[in-house]
Design a protein around this motif. Structure first.
Motif, mmCIF file in Angstrom:
data_model
loop_
_atom_site.group_PDB
_atom_site.id
_atom_site.type_symbol
_atom_site.label_atom_id
_atom_site.label_comp_id
_atom_site.label_asym_id
_atom_site.label_seq_id
_atom_site.Cartn_x
_atom_site.Cartn_y
_atom_site.Cartn_z
ATOM 1 N N ASP A 164 0.161 -4.908 -10.147
ATOM 2 C CA ASP A 164 1.511 -4.967 -10.490
ATOM 3 C C ASP A 164 2.303 -3.791 -10.976
ATOM 4 O O ASP A 164 3.053 -3.285 -10.492
ATOM 5 C CB ASP A 164 1.708 -6.254 -11.560
ATOM 6 C CG ASP A 164 3.087 -6.226 -12.097
ATOM 7 O OD1 ASP A 164 3.932 -5.756 -11.516
ATOM 8 O OD2 ASP A 164 3.132 -6.918 -13.228
ATOM 9 N N LYS A 165 1.684 -3.132 -11.950
ATOM 10 C CA LYS A 165 2.201 -2.157 -12.582
ATOM 11 C C LYS A 165 1.064 -0.867 -12.281
ATOM 12 O O LYS A 165 0.026 -1.010 -12.224
ATOM 13 C CB LYS A 165 2.075 -2.214 -14.267
ATOM 14 C CG LYS A 165 3.430 -3.293 -14.479
ATOM 15 C CD LYS A 165 3.466 -3.513 -15.956
ATOM 16 C CE LYS A 165 4.195 -4.601 -16.463
ATOM 17 N NZ LYS A 165 5.084 -5.188 -15.489
ATOM 18 N N VAL A 166 1.787 0.394 -12.265
ATOM 19 C CA VAL A 166 1.361 1.784 -11.834
ATOM 20 C C VAL A 166 1.930 2.758 -12.862
ATOM 21 O O VAL A 166 3.060 2.841 -13.117
ATOM 22 C CB VAL A 166 1.541 2.061 -10.452
ATOM 23 C CG1 VAL A 166 0.606 3.413 -10.314
ATOM 24 C CG2 VAL A 166 0.902 1.023 -9.691
ATOM 25 N N SER A 223 0.703 8.522 -2.651
ATOM 26 C CA SER A 223 1.820 7.885 -1.956
ATOM 27 C C SER A 223 1.774 6.386 -2.329
ATOM 28 O O SER A 223 0.513 5.690 -2.478
ATOM 29 C CB SER A 223 1.740 8.054 -0.219
ATOM 30 O OG SER A 223 0.525 7.595 0.263
ATOM 31 N N LEU A 224 2.828 5.785 -2.108
ATOM 32 C CA LEU A 224 2.897 4.355 -2.293
ATOM 33 C C LEU A 224 3.887 3.846 -0.845
ATOM 34 O O LEU A 224 4.698 4.373 -0.803
ATOM 35 C CB LEU A 224 3.872 3.732 -3.554
ATOM 36 C CG LEU A 224 3.205 3.974 -4.863
ATOM 37 C CD1 LEU A 224 3.682 5.177 -5.421
ATOM 38 C CD2 LEU A 224 2.851 2.893 -5.650
ATOM 39 N N SER A 225 3.242 2.708 -0.525
ATOM 40 C CA SER A 225 3.886 2.280 0.640
ATOM 41 C C SER A 225 4.367 0.544 0.181
ATOM 42 O O SER A 225 3.295 -0.214 0.503
ATOM 43 C CB SER A 225 3.223 2.193 2.171
ATOM 44 O OG SER A 225 4.007 1.693 3.177
ATOM 45 N N LEU A 226 5.415 0.367 -0.168
ATOM 46 C CA LEU A 226 5.557 -0.960 -0.828
ATOM 47 C C LEU A 226 5.761 -2.076 0.223
ATOM 48 O O LEU A 226 5.171 -3.054 0.066
ATOM 49 C CB LEU A 226 6.834 -0.884 -1.593
ATOM 50 C CG LEU A 226 6.936 0.175 -2.524
ATOM 51 C CD1 LEU A 226 8.141 0.064 -3.571
ATOM 52 C CD2 LEU A 226 5.824 -0.040 -3.487
ATOM 53 N N VAL A 227 6.202 -1.901 1.424
ATOM 54 C CA VAL A 227 6.401 -2.860 2.428
ATOM 55 C C VAL A 227 4.986 -2.787 3.015
ATOM 56 O O VAL A 227 4.738 -4.119 3.384
ATOM 57 C CB VAL A 227 7.294 -2.394 3.524
ATOM 58 C CG1 VAL A 227 7.256 -3.239 4.716
ATOM 59 C CG2 VAL A 227 8.669 -2.154 3.081
ATOM 60 N N ASP A 228 4.094 -2.024 3.050
ATOM 61 C CA ASP A 228 2.654 -2.327 3.490
ATOM 62 C C ASP A 228 2.013 -2.793 2.272
ATOM 63 O O ASP A 228 0.692 -3.139 2.449
ATOM 64 C CB ASP A 228 2.218 -1.054 3.955
ATOM 65 C CG ASP A 228 2.829 -0.523 5.293
ATOM 66 O OD1 ASP A 228 3.282 -1.419 6.072
ATOM 67 O OD2 ASP A 228 2.640 0.382 5.476
ATOM 68 N N HIS A 229 2.371 -3.032 1.103
ATOM 69 C CA HIS A 229 1.598 -3.334 -0.156
ATOM 70 C C HIS A 229 0.344 -2.392 -0.469
ATOM 71 O O HIS A 229 -0.814 -2.918 -0.437
ATOM 72 C CB HIS A 229 1.138 -4.728 -0.007
ATOM 73 C CG HIS A 229 2.169 -5.942 0.278
ATOM 74 N ND1 HIS A 229 2.303 -6.755 -0.602
ATOM 75 C CD2 HIS A 229 3.052 -5.834 1.282
ATOM 76 C CE1 HIS A 229 3.268 -7.559 -0.309
ATOM 77 N NE2 HIS A 229 3.864 -6.950 1.051
ATOM 78 N N MET A 273 5.063 -12.815 -3.870
ATOM 79 C CA MET A 273 4.916 -11.842 -4.739
ATOM 80 C C MET A 273 4.791 -10.686 -4.170
ATOM 81 O O MET A 273 4.224 -10.500 -2.872
ATOM 82 C CB MET A 273 3.801 -12.261 -5.454
ATOM 83 C CG MET A 273 3.691 -13.372 -6.318
ATOM 84 S SD MET A 273 4.670 -13.122 -7.668
ATOM 85 C CE MET A 273 3.282 -12.645 -8.719
ATOM 86 N N CYS A 274 4.903 -9.369 -4.835
ATOM 87 C CA CYS A 274 5.081 -8.312 -4.207
ATOM 88 C C CYS A 274 3.935 -7.102 -4.751
ATOM 89 O O CYS A 274 4.204 -5.830 -5.044
ATOM 90 C CB CYS A 274 6.493 -7.597 -4.337
ATOM 91 S SG CYS A 274 7.499 -8.291 -3.044
ATOM 92 N N GLU A 275 2.733 -7.644 -5.414
ATOM 93 C CA GLU A 275 1.817 -7.015 -5.768
ATOM 94 C C GLU A 275 1.371 -6.123 -4.438
ATOM 95 O O GLU A 275 1.408 -6.434 -3.425
ATOM 96 C CB GLU A 275 0.807 -7.598 -6.555
ATOM 97 C CG GLU A 275 -0.068 -8.511 -5.287
ATOM 98 C CD GLU A 275 0.701 -9.895 -5.393
ATOM 99 O OE1 GLU A 275 1.964 -10.055 -5.711
ATOM 100 O OE2 GLU A 275 -0.030 -10.874 -4.778
#
Lengths: 64, 64
Positions: free
Chosen positions: B22-24, B49-55, B1-3
């Motif tokens: 999950d949602k922003v 900022s968002l860093s998706l790889v770092d969750h 999962m990618c939350e």
């Protein structure tokens, strides 16, 4: 990996503008996207929503 | 999962405000966060900022 795809929403249609987005950074009047490969793209617009589980980022252009 | 986890940045420190986001969704003068469990939280502030790889999702409060 948990990167996402970024879409531009316009006239009720989604256009894929970048795949494998890692970082999303609002800057000035737009959004900077950085992919896991280090590619950068600046979109004059705003974040509409993110759905991380679906790996989707939705942006909208700001009309000027 | 990618939350991801959402943090509030304030005075150079990070405070965890929600896990498993999950949602922003930017809404009005704030950001709505929805977790994978359906919990909702509204933060009067903006996305830094968002860093998706770092969750990681970083938000900042808007002072009013």
């Amino acid at each position: 990996m948990c990167e996402a795809n970024a879409y531009l929403l316009k006239n009720n249609s989604e256009t894929l503008i970048m795949e494998a987005v890692d970082k999303v950074e609002p800057e000035g009047d737009g959004i900077k996207l950085i992919s896991i490969f280090g590619d950068q793209k600046f979109i004059k617009g705003k974040i509409l929503s993110l759905s991380l589980v679906d790996h989707k980022i939705f942006l909208a252009e700001i009309k000027s």
